[in-house]
Scaffold this motif. Structure first.
Motif, PDB file in Angstrom:
ATOM      1  N   VAL A 189       9.336  -8.242  -7.542  1.00 16.50           N
ATOM      2  CA  VAL A 189       9.274  -6.930  -6.911  1.00 16.50           C
ATOM      3  C   VAL A 189       7.970  -6.241  -7.285  1.00 16.50           C
ATOM      4  CG1 VAL A 189      10.426  -4.718  -6.675  1.00 16.50           C
ATOM      5  CG2 VAL A 189      11.740  -6.756  -7.241  1.00 16.50           C
ATOM      6  N   LYS A 190       7.319  -5.695  -6.287  1.00 15.69           N
ATOM      7  CA  LYS A 190       6.118  -4.915  -6.583  1.00 15.69           C
ATOM      8  C   LYS A 190       6.544  -3.452  -6.685  1.00 15.69           C
ATOM      9  CE  LYS A 190       3.254  -8.022  -3.963  1.00 15.69           C
ATOM     10  NZ  LYS A 190       4.229  -8.434  -2.952  1.00 15.69           N
ATOM     11  N   TRP A 191       6.672  -2.969  -7.898  1.00 21.81           N
ATOM     12  CA  TRP A 191       7.121  -1.593  -8.078  1.00 21.81           C
ATOM     13  C   TRP A 191       6.014  -0.612  -7.759  1.00 21.81           C
ATOM     14  CZ3 TRP A 191      11.896  -0.624  -7.826  1.00 21.81           C
ATOM     15  CH2 TRP A 191      12.824  -1.549  -8.302  1.00 21.81           C
ATOM     16  N   ALA A 192       6.431   0.606  -7.589  1.00 23.94           N
ATOM     17  CA  ALA A 192       5.492   1.635  -7.154  1.00 23.94           C
ATOM     18  C   ALA A 192       4.421   1.936  -8.186  1.00 23.94           C
ATOM     19  CB  ALA A 192       6.243   2.899  -6.816  1.00 23.94           C
TER      20      ALA A 192
ATOM     21  N   ARG B  20       9.746 -16.969  -4.020  1.00 20.30           N
ATOM     22  CA  ARG B  20      10.323 -15.686  -4.407  1.00 20.30           C
ATOM     23  C   ARG B  20       9.296 -14.877  -5.174  1.00 20.30           C
ATOM     24  NH1 ARG B  20      15.045 -18.214  -6.187  1.00 20.30           N
ATOM     25  NH2 ARG B  20      16.502 -18.507  -4.472  1.00 20.30           N
ATOM     26  N   GLU B  21       8.825 -13.855  -4.551  1.00 22.69           N
ATOM     27  CA  GLU B  21       7.864 -13.000  -5.238  1.00 22.69           C
ATOM     28  C   GLU B  21       8.621 -11.971  -6.051  1.00 22.69           C
ATOM     29  OE1 GLU B  21       4.274 -13.114  -1.962  1.00 22.69           O
ATOM     30  OE2 GLU B  21       5.460 -11.305  -2.231  1.00 22.69           O
TER      31      GLU B  21
ATOM     32  N   GLU C  83      -1.241  -1.699  -6.359  1.00 23.97           N
ATOM     33  CA  GLU C  83      -1.258  -1.863  -4.919  1.00 23.97           C
ATOM     34  C   GLU C  83      -0.782  -0.629  -4.159  1.00 23.97           C
ATOM     35  OE1 GLU C  83      -0.523  -5.645  -2.082  1.00 23.97           O
ATOM     36  OE2 GLU C  83       1.123  -4.420  -2.786  1.00 23.97           O
ATOM     37  N   ILE C  84       0.087   0.128  -4.815  1.00 26.30           N
ATOM     38  CA  ILE C  84       0.674   1.272  -4.133  1.00 26.30           C
ATOM     39  C   ILE C  84      -0.257   2.469  -4.237  1.00 26.30           C
ATOM     40  CG2 ILE C  84       2.669   2.802  -4.005  1.00 26.30           C
ATOM     41  CD1 ILE C  84       3.347  -0.075  -3.381  1.00 26.30           C
ATOM     42  N   LYS C  85      -0.773   2.896  -3.102  1.00 30.23           N
ATOM     43  CA  LYS C  85      -1.707   4.016  -3.123  1.00 30.23           C
ATOM     44  C   LYS C  85      -0.989   5.342  -2.859  1.00 30.23           C
ATOM     45  CE  LYS C  85      -4.117   1.861  -0.135  1.00 30.23           C
ATOM     46  NZ  LYS C  85      -4.853   0.874   0.605  1.00 30.23           N
TER      47      LYS C  85
ATOM     48  N   ALA D 232       4.666   3.154  -0.829  1.00 32.08           N
ATOM     49  CA  ALA D 232       6.045   3.060  -1.285  1.00 32.08           C
ATOM     50  C   ALA D 232       6.856   4.147  -0.596  1.00 32.08           C
ATOM     51  CB  ALA D 232       6.114   3.239  -2.791  1.00 32.08           C
TER      52      ALA D 232
ATOM     53  N   LYS E  73       8.764 -15.076   2.339  1.00 30.69           N
ATOM     54  CA  LYS E  73      10.183 -15.446   2.273  1.00 30.69           C
ATOM     55  C   LYS E  73      10.858 -15.169   3.609  1.00 30.69           C
ATOM     56  CE  LYS E  73      10.824 -12.484  -1.253  1.00 30.69           C
ATOM     57  NZ  LYS E  73       9.590 -11.682  -1.366  1.00 30.69           N
TER      58      LYS E  73
ATOM     59  N   ILE F 254       2.790   7.434  -2.336  1.00 30.52           N
ATOM     60  CA  ILE F 254       4.238   7.480  -2.374  1.00 30.52           C
ATOM     61  C   ILE F 254       4.672   8.619  -1.461  1.00 30.52           C
ATOM     62  CG2 ILE F 254       6.220   8.011  -3.819  1.00 30.52           C
ATOM     63  CD1 ILE F 254       4.967   6.447  -6.002  1.00 30.52           C
TER      64      ILE F 254
ATOM     65  N   GLY G 133       0.766  -1.243   0.000  1.00 32.85           N
ATOM     66  CA  GLY G 133       0.000   0.000   0.000  1.00 32.85           C
ATOM     67  C   GLY G 133       0.798   1.294   0.000  1.00 32.85           C
TER      68      GLY G 133
END
Lengths: 335, 286
Positions: free
Chosen positions: B6-9, B3-4, B13-15, A112, A304, B17, A110
């Motif tokens: 990377v969830k970038w910005a 191993r997931e 999902e990223i609301k 960054a 992980k 910054i 949610g």
């Protein structure tokens, strides 16, 4: 795979340095760490560094913003963050995996973290495979491949007199192309991946998460806490430990800045609340938190382990409190 | 090992910054509730609410040069309200703030009360001391949308009559709201106190509030919560229908700095509101 002659590594790093700041592993007396590459530095490519490259992406202390008050009013000024294109050169599999863990923390769920995000986006990771594991290394036991990591932008393989290079991402391809264009690379046809040497540690952490879910009240934590000094060197050197504090620094009565710096769950004030309540009042709770976070809570939240088997905490713990031993004790514990 | 990637910005999902830098806000009104509790009305520079909040959410208030601290929003409309008890360096300094002063504010953080779950139910609010502050945000929400909820009942206690907060609301506003019962108790009365004297758990037991179609929202000192939970259990409240809001030391408010975790939950992000059923699944470390 392309190849680069080891005797031309300096030239290669000089070439990369023309377009980006290169951080490379360097020996500094008894210490070794990642510093800005420049002519004449003594590279440490035989064994992993004492300090991981964590601090490049997530500095031990960084200015977040400054403020100035005038009367009842106040101004907040965000710090200029000019990081610029950077290359982390010679990162081992354990430390690449640690960056993957930091990505999870700082870039998902949610929110960054802009400070981390800027650095991360502008960084190209050149990983260096390990063929000769150190005495405290156990990355293979933690499920990693010491020779390569799929999240690296470029993977280097130590092939004796030459390095094998494989670009894994677009960022990596740009870097390899730059080296190719100045004639430093050769086509590595017929070159095969090296083999990795013997590890002293050989275990599997399988089942540890499930076991720890039943061990919150285990006497093991008291036993470990008696040994632990809560000095925090483990969390300081750990490439995955990311807990931070936000504090202020006053320059004058009217201006100053906010900064964040590394913190440690080993310290008693870490969870101490105004009013005096502390949910983790003794060493026992703090030791439990550290191992639970690495081996149970983080896997529950991010899928992980928050331990990549780099072995730094074991190398420097003043009382030899070893996470490999803790994993063994957890596996052997009778519930 | 899983191993997931990377969830970038840029991901959905990223609301937000950079939620770590506060924005400027103004203290527009200061209300002295008790000797050591003060309510602050806070608005943005242009006189609006600094950001939207839901009942039970948290804000990080920053007194630059002193520090920042996490407070629960006690009411929100065209401005935000927080109530602060003197307990340390920052809260002491906050009590010296004057109307018109600029502060930093960031948020809103956390999940807030389960408003959807509560809709259509009778609400039983139980609070002790400053614990009424977070509960009040839901009371205001329910009072504003009175027809969306069943009966309302607040059981509130403080150390002494002088320690009761939001006195106008307790004695005038809320008792005048339709089907809203307010029951007050104090640990020690004084010459003028006509109401009940005794601790909150005993008072709840004495009142015997109905369990039927009722959600209970509980907040107060840990010792009060502990004994009240026992009473609620004997009254027949299920753990799914009891909610409480926790406090922890926090620095970031966005689940990254690490210190407010209970097991794999972060109170700032996954809380601060938990049902008793959820708390029973978490390690007992709060």
């Amino acid at each position: 795979m392309k190849t680069l002659r080891k005797c031309q590594l300096d030239k290669a790093l000089d070439t990369i340095s023309q377009n980006a700041v290169v951080y490379a592993p360097v020996k500094k007396g008894e210490m070794s760490c990642f510093v800005r590459y420049q002519d004449g530095v003594e590279l440490e490519l035989e064994e992993n560094t004492l300090f991981s490259p964590k601090g490049i992406l997530f500095p031990a202390a960084e200015k977040m913003y400054s403020y100035e008050t005038t009367g009842l009013d106040m101004e907040i000024k965000k710090s200029d963050r000019e990081f610029g294109l950077s290359v982390l050169f010679g990162v081992r599999s354990c430390d690449v995996q640690a960056i993957v863990c930091l990505d999870d923390v700082f870039l998902s769920k949610g929110f960054a973290d802009e400070y981390y995000l800027t650095r991360r986006q502008e960084t190209t990771i050149v990983a260096l495979g390990c063929t000769n594991p150190g005495v405290n290394c156990f990355c293979q036991s933690m499920g990693l491949n010491p020779l390569e990591h799929e999240m690296a932008d470029v993977q280097l393989f130590d092939l004796g007199d030459i390095y094998g290079l494989r670009a894994r991402t677009e960022k990596g391809e740009i870097l390899v192309k730059a080296l190719d264009e100045v004639g430093l690379l050769a086509a590595g046809e017929g070159v095969s991946n090296p083999e990795v040497g013997e590890f002293f540690y050989n275990f599997s952490p399988e089942g540890v998460v499930e076991k720890l879910q039943m061990m919150f009240e285990s006497p093991l934590w008291n036993e470990l806490a008696q040994k632990c000094l809560n000095c925090g060197v483990c969390t300081f050197l750990c490439p995955t430990c990311h807990c931070f504090d936000i504090s202020g620094k006053k320059q004058t009565a009217h201006c100053g800045h906010k900064l964040r710096c590394w913190d440690s769950c080993m310290f008693s004030e870490y969870t101490l609340m105004a009013g005096g309540h502390n949910p983790r009042p003794t060493k026992m709770e703090r030791v439990r938190q550290r191992f639970m976070h690495k081996l149970r809570y983080f896997p529950e939240r991010y899928g992980k382990f928050l331990c990549t088997g780099c072995g730094r905490c074991m190398a420097k713990c003043p009382v030899n409190l070893e996470i490999t031993q803790v994993i063994r004790q957890v596996k052997e514990a009778v519930i | 090992m899983v191993r997931e990637t990377v969830k970038w910005a840029t991901s959905e999902e990223i609301k937000h910054i950079n939620a770590l830098v506060p924005k400027k806000a103004k203290i527009i009104k200061i209300i002295k509730e008790t000797l050591d509790i003060t309510t602050f009305h806070i608005s943005s520079e242009n006189g609006r609410i600094p950001f939207d909040t839901a009942p039970g959410q948290l804000v990080m208030l920053s007194l630059l040069g002193v520090g920042e601290g996490m407070f629960s929003v006690t009411n929100a409309g065209d401005h935000l309200e927080i109530s602060v008890k003197k307990t340390g360096v920052l809260t002491d300094a906050l009590h010296e703030v004057v109307e018109g002063q600029t502060v930093g504010i960031r948020g809103a953080y956390g999940n807030g009360f389960p408003v959807d779950f509560c809709r259509g139910k009778n609400l039983l609010f139980i609070a002790g001391g400053i614990g009424l502050a977070p509960v009040r945000s839901l009371i205001h929400h329910a009072v504003k949308r009175r027809d969306e909820f069943g009966s309302l009942h607040l059981i509130y206690g403080s150390r002494s009559p002088a320690d009761l907060v939001y006195k106008t609301e307790l004695f005038e506003t809320w008792p005048a709201v339709s089907d809203f019962k307010v029951s007050l108790t104090v640990d020690h009365g004084d010459d003028e106190w006509q109401g009940n004297v005794g601790f909150v758990p005993a008072f709840v037991e004495q009142i015997q509030p109905s369990v039927e179609n009722t959600a209970c929202i509980l907040c107060g000192p840990p010792i009060m919560i502990k004994y009240t939970l026992g009473v609620l259990d004997s009254l027949g409240f299920s753990p799914e229908n009891i909610f409480t809001t926790l406090e922890m030391r926090m620095k970031c408010g966005i689940g990254k700095c690490g210190r407010c975790n209970i097991g794999s939950c972060y109170v700032c992000l996954d809380g601060p509101v938990f049902s008793l059923a959820q708390l029973k699944c978490l390690p007992n470390e709060f």
